[in-house]
Design an enzyme around this catalytic site. Structure first.
Site, PDB file in Angstrom:
ATOM      1  N   ASP A   1       0.813  -1.229   0.000  1.00  0.00           N
ATOM      2  CA  ASP A   1       0.000   0.000   0.000  1.00  0.00           C
ATOM      3  C   ASP A   1       0.842   1.272   0.000  1.00  0.00           C
ATOM      4  OD1 ASP A   1      -2.265  -1.728   0.323  1.00  0.00           O
ATOM      5  OD2 ASP A   1      -1.793  -1.807   2.459  1.00  0.00           O
TER       6      ASP A   1
ATOM      7  N   LYS B   1       2.207   2.265  -5.109  1.00  0.00           N
ATOM      8  CA  LYS B   1       2.949   1.828  -6.303  1.00  0.00           C
ATOM      9  C   LYS B   1       2.171   2.108  -7.581  1.00  0.00           C
ATOM     10  CE  LYS B   1       3.069  -2.328  -4.516  1.00  0.00           C
ATOM     11  NZ  LYS B   1       2.795  -2.173  -3.084  1.00  0.00           N
TER      12      LYS B   1
ATOM     13  N   GLY C   1      -4.097  -4.447  -4.212  1.00  0.00           N
ATOM     14  CA  GLY C   1      -5.094  -3.450  -4.575  1.00  0.00           C
ATOM     15  C   GLY C   1      -4.378  -2.172  -4.940  1.00  0.00           C
ATOM     16  N   HIS C   2      -4.367  -1.853  -6.220  1.00  0.00           N
ATOM     17  CA  HIS C   2      -3.681  -0.641  -6.664  1.00  0.00           C
ATOM     18  C   HIS C   2      -4.715   0.430  -6.986  1.00  0.00           C
ATOM     19  CE1 HIS C   2       0.169  -2.962  -7.960  1.00  0.00           C
ATOM     20  NE2 HIS C   2      -0.020  -2.915  -6.665  1.00  0.00           N
TER      21      HIS C   2
ATOM     22  N   GLN D   1       2.094  -6.076  -3.018  1.00  0.00           N
ATOM     23  CA  GLN D   1       2.416  -6.146  -1.585  1.00  0.00           C
ATOM     24  C   GLN D   1       3.724  -5.376  -1.328  1.00  0.00           C
ATOM     25  OE1 GLN D   1       1.518  -9.529  -3.009  1.00  0.00           O
ATOM     26  NE2 GLN D   1      -0.510  -8.705  -2.685  1.00  0.00           N
TER      27      GLN D   1
ATOM     28  N   THR E   1      -9.721  -5.160   1.067  1.00  0.00           N
ATOM     29  CA  THR E   1     -10.670  -5.659   2.075  1.00  0.00           C
ATOM     30  C   THR E   1     -11.412  -4.537   2.794  1.00  0.00           C
ATOM     31  OG1 THR E   1      -8.909  -5.639   3.717  1.00  0.00           O
ATOM     32  CG2 THR E   1      -9.253  -7.714   2.554  1.00  0.00           C
TER      33      THR E   1
ATOM     34  N   LEU F   1       3.717  12.357   1.087  1.00  0.00           N
ATOM     35  CA  LEU F   1       4.377  13.362   1.928  1.00  0.00           C
ATOM     36  C   LEU F   1       3.351  14.365   2.455  1.00  0.00           C
ATOM     37  CD1 LEU F   1       7.080  14.502   3.007  1.00  0.00           C
ATOM     38  CD2 LEU F   1       7.162  15.948   0.969  1.00  0.00           C
TER      39      LEU F   1
END
Ligand code: IMP
Length: 407
Positions: free
Chosen positions: A14, A17, A41-42, A222, A299, A330
């Site tokens: 998370d 990416k 999950g992207h 991941q 999820t 940031l």
């Protein structure tokens, strides 16, 4: 000049990416996934529209990019079919540019059931997508592979053996209802069109692209600390999320990875159980979660939040041969009075260096020089500690809210 780039997460996933893969996709010929499954999950925001991809490489949003799912990925045909249909509905074309390795091991409904009942007892906090049990079968050499569709009789045979085995596990170990073998076979066979349309010798494709000097992007899922070997075992996922996974998960040697961009948030999050040295249980932790919208993309679970752990980050840079760091979110630190980073562990407690926060916003800033001095000090400290340059800083969820610097 062609350049093959690996993008991967340096924390527990998370890290953001998807946005970076998407932003770097312009001059890329192909984006390839090499491990994991639809546990990823992207979340990508393009033109104000939010898209969540679980299995299909983020490059699919760019019409001229090839997308590859490598043999290291475990494949849920149901999840794949849903994701393809959803994307097709928005006008995205898959023709001649979406390729799935015949070596991908399939996730069956029984894997999902086993994962869910087991996690209730052993509680790692998995995504419940059948990932662990599917990889177990792969390593045990009894998995069904995507290429097995080639011979339907053999596929039926293998499926009934495997599902019978799973049903024994469900029944005898967990006192759970079995799933009828026929229903699993029917479900899997109903996705044969995916094999007809997308199954390919993806190693051969990569071989040709490398020889044609096409640029390839390897997209990790991941994060490093969830790696089956290098992560916080046993609270990990079941695949090789680190740089070594590219070679095994796609069949391409390490010398073809020219650049490794490691992504880290400006703070840390973790979904699921397991150690987390810098976790916060105070107002700062709540503020990180709220400002960073820290809920799992797969999820919906709230993510645990804490300060940046530079000890872990330094190790992740080494593990992956990171050449360039990318610092995301940031802007989430805007408004904090103080910001801490962990520089050591003593007696199982983190030792922090504390920075002054900043009054000026970093949100939306696109030039490094326009960042407030305190934010620059924070960035410089991270670079010096881990020994790697931060060449990308993300200051918001949109494509254009990004600072890029020379390597
Ligand atoms: P699994 O991958 O579903 O087996 O879950 C194992 C661990 O990895 C759990 O703690 C999950 O929350 C975590 N995990 C799996 N995929 C992701 C991801 O994409 N982001 C963050 N954590 C993940």
């Amino acid at each position: 000049m062609s350049e093959n780039t690996l993008i991967l997460g340096l924390q527990w996933g998370d890290e953001g990416k998807g946005k970076i893969v998407d932003a770097l996709s312009n001059d890329i010929h192909a984006v390839c996934r090499f491990q994991g499954g639809h546990n990823a999950g992207h979340t990508i925001k393009v033109n104000g529209e939010q898209t969540v991809l679980h299995l299909i490489p983020s490059g699919i949003l760019h019409p001229n990019i090839n997308c590859v799912i490598g043999n290291g990925v475990v494949l849920s045909l149901e999840a794949l079919s849903k994701e393809i249909n959803k994307l097709k509905d928005t006008g995205i074309s898959f023709n001649n540019r979406f390729h799935i390795s015949s070596g991908c091991c399939l996730i069956l409904p029984t894997h999902i059931r086993i994962d869910q009942v087991r996690d209730k007892k052993e509680s790692i906090g998995t995504t419940g997508r059948g990932i662990g049990p599917a990889y177990e079968d792969k390593i045990a050499r009894r998995a069904i592979r995507f290429g097995d569709f080639e011979n339907e009789d053999l596929l039926n045979d293998k499926l009934s053996k495997l599902v019978n085995y799973h049903n024994k596990v469900l029944d005898r170990m967990y006192d759970e209802e079995p799933i009828p073998v026929d229903s699993v076979i029917d479900e899997i066979l109903s996705f044969k069109h995916l094999y007809d349309d997308y199954c390919n010798d993806t190693q051969d494709l990569l071989f040709n692209w490398v020889n044609e000097k096409k640029s390839i992007l390897f997209e990790g899922a991941q994060g490093t600390l969830l790696d089956i070997d290098q992560g916080t075992y046993p609270f990990v996922t079941s695949s090789s999320t680190t740089a070594g996974g590219v070679s095994t998960g796609l069949g391409i040697g390490p010398k073809y990875i020219d650049k490794v961009i490691g992504i880290t948030k400006a703070y840390t999050t973790r979904v699921g159980e397991g150690p987390f040295m810098t976790e916060l249980f105070d107002e700062d932790g709540k503020m990180l979660a709220k400002k960073g919208h820290e809920f799992g993309a797969t999820t919906g679970r709230p993510r645990r939040c804490g300060w940046l752990d530079l000890v872990a980050l330094k190790k992740a840079v080494f593990t992956n041969s990171v050449t360039d760091l990318c610092l995301t979110k940031l802007d989430v630190l805007d408004g904090f009075k103080n910001i801490s980073v962990c520089v050591d562990y003593k007696n199982n407690e983190p030792v922090y260096k504390i920075f002054d926060g900043w009054d000026d916003k970093t949100e939306g800033v696109t030039e490094y020089d326009d960042l407030t001095d305190n934010a620059k000090s924070y960035i410089n400290f991270i670079e010096n500690f881990v020994g790697c340059n931060i060449t990308i800083v993300s200051t918001g969820p949109s494509r254009d809210q990004t600072i890029t610097r020379e390597s």
